[in-house]
Design a protein around this motif. Structure first.
Motif, mmCIF file in Angstrom:
data_model
loop_
_atom_site.group_PDB
_atom_site.id
_atom_site.type_symbol
_atom_site.label_atom_id
_atom_site.label_comp_id
_atom_site.label_asym_id
_atom_site.label_seq_id
_atom_site.Cartn_x
_atom_site.Cartn_y
_atom_site.Cartn_z
ATOM 1 N N GLY A 214 0.836 -1.196 0.000
ATOM 2 C CA GLY A 214 0.000 0.000 0.000
ATOM 3 C C GLY A 214 0.871 1.246 0.000
ATOM 4 N N TRP A 215 0.321 2.337 -0.477
ATOM 5 C CA TRP A 215 1.064 3.589 -0.533
ATOM 6 C C TRP A 215 0.084 4.763 -0.521
ATOM 7 N N GLY A 216 0.612 5.912 -0.235
ATOM 8 C CA GLY A 216 -0.224 7.105 -0.211
ATOM 9 C C GLY A 216 0.620 8.358 -0.287
ATOM 10 N N PHE A 217 -0.031 9.467 -0.580
ATOM 11 C CA PHE A 217 0.681 10.743 -0.666
ATOM 12 C C PHE A 217 -0.270 11.891 -0.332
ATOM 13 N N VAL A 218 0.320 12.988 0.080
ATOM 14 C CA VAL A 218 -0.380 14.255 0.302
ATOM 15 C C VAL A 218 0.452 15.329 -0.354
ATOM 16 N N GLU A 219 -0.179 16.181 -1.164
ATOM 17 C CA GLU A 219 0.566 17.248 -1.823
ATOM 18 C C GLU A 219 -0.109 18.595 -1.597
ATOM 19 N N ASP A 220 0.733 19.598 -1.449
ATOM 20 C CA ASP A 220 0.285 20.986 -1.299
ATOM 21 C C ASP A 220 0.586 21.688 -2.615
ATOM 22 N N LEU A 221 -0.467 22.036 -3.350
ATOM 23 C CA LEU A 221 -0.292 22.617 -4.672
ATOM 24 C C LEU A 221 -0.056 24.116 -4.590
ATOM 25 N N THR A 222 0.707 24.631 -5.535
ATOM 26 C CA THR A 222 0.952 26.068 -5.598
ATOM 27 C C THR A 222 -0.331 26.789 -5.999
ATOM 28 N N PRO A 223 -0.470 28.051 -5.612
ATOM 29 C CA PRO A 223 -1.711 28.780 -5.926
ATOM 30 C C PRO A 223 -1.783 29.221 -7.381
ATOM 31 N N ASN A 224 -1.808 28.242 -8.289
ATOM 32 C CA ASN A 224 -1.968 28.561 -9.701
ATOM 33 C C ASN A 224 -3.438 28.782 -10.028
ATOM 34 N N ALA A 225 -3.697 29.305 -11.205
ATOM 35 C CA ALA A 225 -5.085 29.565 -11.611
ATOM 36 C C ALA A 225 -5.856 28.272 -11.795
ATOM 37 N N SER A 226 -5.179 27.213 -12.243
ATOM 38 C CA SER A 226 -5.867 25.947 -12.465
ATOM 39 C C SER A 226 -4.856 24.824 -12.543
ATOM 40 N N VAL A 227 -5.329 23.600 -12.375
ATOM 41 C CA VAL A 227 -4.536 22.405 -12.641
ATOM 42 C C VAL A 227 -4.879 21.962 -14.058
ATOM 43 N N LEU B 274 -6.822 10.111 -22.893
ATOM 44 C CA LEU B 274 -7.954 10.304 -21.994
ATOM 45 C C LEU B 274 -7.748 11.608 -21.250
ATOM 46 N N ALA B 275 -8.722 12.525 -21.374
ATOM 47 C CA ALA B 275 -8.625 13.838 -20.730
ATOM 48 C C ALA B 275 -9.107 13.759 -19.285
ATOM 49 N N GLY B 276 -8.262 14.216 -18.367
ATOM 50 C CA GLY B 276 -8.594 14.128 -16.950
ATOM 51 C C GLY B 276 -9.432 15.273 -16.427
ATOM 52 N N GLY B 277 -9.547 16.352 -17.173
ATOM 53 C CA GLY B 277 -10.326 17.500 -16.712
ATOM 54 C C GLY B 277 -9.457 18.526 -16.009
ATOM 55 N N ALA B 278 -9.885 19.799 -16.045
ATOM 56 C CA ALA B 278 -9.164 20.906 -15.396
ATOM 57 C C ALA B 278 -9.862 21.268 -14.091
ATOM 58 N N TYR B 279 -9.079 21.782 -13.131
ATOM 59 C CA TYR B 279 -9.614 22.104 -11.809
ATOM 60 C C TYR B 279 -9.174 23.507 -11.422
ATOM 61 N N VAL B 280 -10.139 24.392 -11.211
ATOM 62 C CA VAL B 280 -9.862 25.794 -10.928
ATOM 63 C C VAL B 280 -9.577 25.976 -9.445
ATOM 64 N N ASP B 281 -8.590 26.841 -9.150
ATOM 65 C CA ASP B 281 -8.219 27.202 -7.790
ATOM 66 C C ASP B 281 -7.942 25.977 -6.914
ATOM 67 N N PRO B 282 -6.988 25.149 -7.309
ATOM 68 C CA PRO B 282 -6.684 23.949 -6.513
ATOM 69 C C PRO B 282 -5.891 24.312 -5.248
ATOM 70 N N LYS B 283 -6.094 23.545 -4.208
ATOM 71 C CA LYS B 283 -5.371 23.731 -2.954
ATOM 72 C C LYS B 283 -4.373 22.600 -2.706
ATOM 73 N N GLY B 284 -4.749 21.403 -3.096
ATOM 74 C CA GLY B 284 -3.891 20.253 -2.879
ATOM 75 C C GLY B 284 -4.592 18.990 -3.327
ATOM 76 N N SER B 285 -3.953 17.871 -3.090
ATOM 77 C CA SER B 285 -4.576 16.594 -3.405
ATOM 78 C C SER B 285 -3.970 15.524 -2.505
ATOM 79 N N LYS B 286 -4.659 14.420 -2.427
ATOM 80 C CA LYS B 286 -4.165 13.277 -1.658
ATOM 81 C C LYS B 286 -4.603 12.011 -2.373
ATOM 82 N N GLY B 287 -3.800 10.969 -2.218
ATOM 83 C CA GLY B 287 -4.095 9.721 -2.915
ATOM 84 C C GLY B 287 -3.730 8.522 -2.078
ATOM 85 N N LEU B 288 -4.384 7.409 -2.387
ATOM 86 C CA LEU B 288 -4.153 6.156 -1.686
ATOM 87 C C LEU B 288 -4.217 5.024 -2.692
ATOM 88 N N GLY B 289 -3.260 4.093 -2.610
ATOM 89 C CA GLY B 289 -3.233 2.944 -3.510
ATOM 90 C C GLY B 289 -2.972 1.655 -2.759
#
Length: 463
Positions: free
Chosen positions: A276-289, A306-321
């Motif tokens: 198992g694995w996981g991560f937490v990331e703090d994204l820079t204050p860009n206009a969008s991902v 495959l288009a993943g989509g754009a995300y406005v005003d992102p703060k961060g993300s986290k994942g688990l596998g």
């Protein structure tokens, strides 16, 4: 001295005995001649003894005795010793590894990958392409320095651009009987079985949609610190990194990532793999991902993504596998799945993906899944191509899927894949893979539901 005089006396007696045997009463003249010969021989032996003692004296002893110091013969040059003290060269892995007597090593690294791909059956004619591509030309070097340090640096030429892949230095030591490695620089993420394996060692031509989906925004590489503790059937890693090597014009995002795996029930026949694995990331204050463009089946067809989509005003993300699989004799099975949550000012968005893959070596090789690192390596070919060998043959299959539909602009897709890998030697590979794919993009030039087939042939050599 005593021995020499005894020898002289013996010679004299022998001479007298001979004379006596010849005639029972020797004359006075004959006795005088024999006496003179014995005295001359004794004087000569004393001279030879004196010379021998002088040669064995040290300079100090010679000076004390008043004799000239002996002149030592020049010592022969230690030709054999000088040869063994020079750098040695080991060709065991196919390329020369230089090793110096004081602990330095240097080994070049080369990888060449070329693909021929054909996509057909798409509703979009511009997706039905036949392409050739130099999938990658990677050049680099790795080695060790005294004190437990090692280094690794690689540059990759692909898609008509040059990038830096692994570029780090590490410190290695034993800790409680385990191997501890601490590194600084840029290196591949330790993120699952496929995600943590170098591209040339993954059994498939491309990593799965799961690997592309459940990962930090920066991608597969990041610059920072990482550590790994490895046992015989397990490992654990932790890293703190920024973005990959960049121009330095914006702030980096920061990612904390960890992974562990365990290979229980290990026998000569195989083992179970749990991870198992996981991560937490703090994204820079860009206009969008930016919208991710995921590879589907073949990287040679840029219209099939495959288009993943754009995300406005992102703060961060986290994942688990999660990882579950194993090896039994010449076969293997692996399931990997996970979720990524993108956090924005408006709300959180889910991204889900998983893959199920399997393989079997019909020539009897053991699947090269490491119980120590939980990643793939190159197979050890039992009968390399040659007079009596034909290499190793592996049949592989995989189903993978990714779902970005929680975002209004995100798509979803999946692929079914069947392939054959032929390994003429440990360092060469020829693959023929076919996949049936389905992609539903909500935006872009190729919006809408579409499906088709892609066949790819790859030739690769890696050292």
């Amino acid at each position: 001295m005593i021995t020499s005089r005894a020898l002289v006396a013996g010679v004299g007696l022998a001479a007298l005995a001979t004379s006596a045997f010849a005639q029972t009463a020797p004359s006075a003249d004959e006795i005088a001649i024999l006496r003179a010969q014995v005295q001359a021989l004794s004087a000569r032996l004393e001279q030879l003894e004196a010379q021998s003692q002088t040669q064995t004296q040290t300079p100090a002893q010679a000076a004390a005795a008043g004799t000239p110091a002996p002149v030592a013969a020049p010592a022969p040059r230690p030709v054999a010793q000088a040869a063994t003290a020079t750098t040695s060269v080991d060709w065991a892995t196919g390329l020369p590894e230089l090793r110096s007597p004081d602990g330095f090593t240097f080994k070049p690294r080369i990888r060449v990958t070329a693909d021929l791909s054909n996509t057909f059956g798409s509703d979009f004619d511009s997706r039905n392409l036949t392409t050739t591509e130099l999938r990658g030309l990677r050049l680099g070097a790795q080695g060790k320095t005294p004190g437990g340090f090692s280094y690794w640096i690689e540059g990759d030429i692909a898609d008509n651009s040059v990038s830096v892949a692994n570029a780090f230095m590490s410190y290695n030591r034993k800790l409680g009987g385990r191997d501890l490695e601490v590194s600084a620089g840029q290196r591949l993420n330790d993120r699952g079985v496929e995600g943590g394996t170098a591209e040339d060692m993954v059994p498939f031509l491309e990593r799965s949609l799961m690997v592309s989906t459940v990962g930090p925004e920066r991608g597969a590489y990041g610059v920072g610190l990482s550590s790994k503790l490895t046992g015989s059937v397990w490992h654990a890693s932790l890293s703190l990194t920024g973005d990959a090597i960049s121009g330095g014009t914006t702030n980096d995002s920061v990612t904390l990532m960890a992974r562990t795996h365990w290979s229980p029930f290990k026998t000569d026949a195989g083992f179970l793999h749990i991870g198992g694995w996981g991560f937490v990331e703090d994204l820079t204050p860009n206009a969008s991902v930016a919208s991710r463009s995921l590879v589907v089946s073949s990287r040679g067809n840029d219209n099939l993504r495959l288009a993943g989509g754009a995300y406005v005003d992102p703060k961060g993300s986290k994942g688990l596998g999660l990882e579950l699989g194993g090896v039994h004799r010449s076969g293997w099975l692996m399931a990997e799945g996970g979720k990524r949550v993108v956090e924005t000012a408006a709300r959180d968005y889910d991204q889900d993906a998983y893959s199920i893959s399997a393989g079997f070596f019909i020539t009897g090789e053991k699947p090269p899944l490491s119980t120590r690192t939980g990643t793939w390596s190159r197979p050890k070919v039992l009968n390399p191509l040659g007079t009596d060998g034909y290499g190793a043959v592996e049949v592989v299959g995989r189903y993978d899927t990714a779902d970005y539909s929680d975002s209004p602009t995100g798509g979803e897709g999946d692929t079914w894949l069947l392939g054959v890998n032929w390994y003429p030697t440990n360092n060469t590979r020829v693959s023929a893979h076919w996949s049936a794919w389905s992609v539903d993009n909500r935006t872009g030039t190729f919006a809408g539901d579409d499906s088709g087939n892609t066949a790819t042939v790859r030739v690769q050599t890696a050292f």
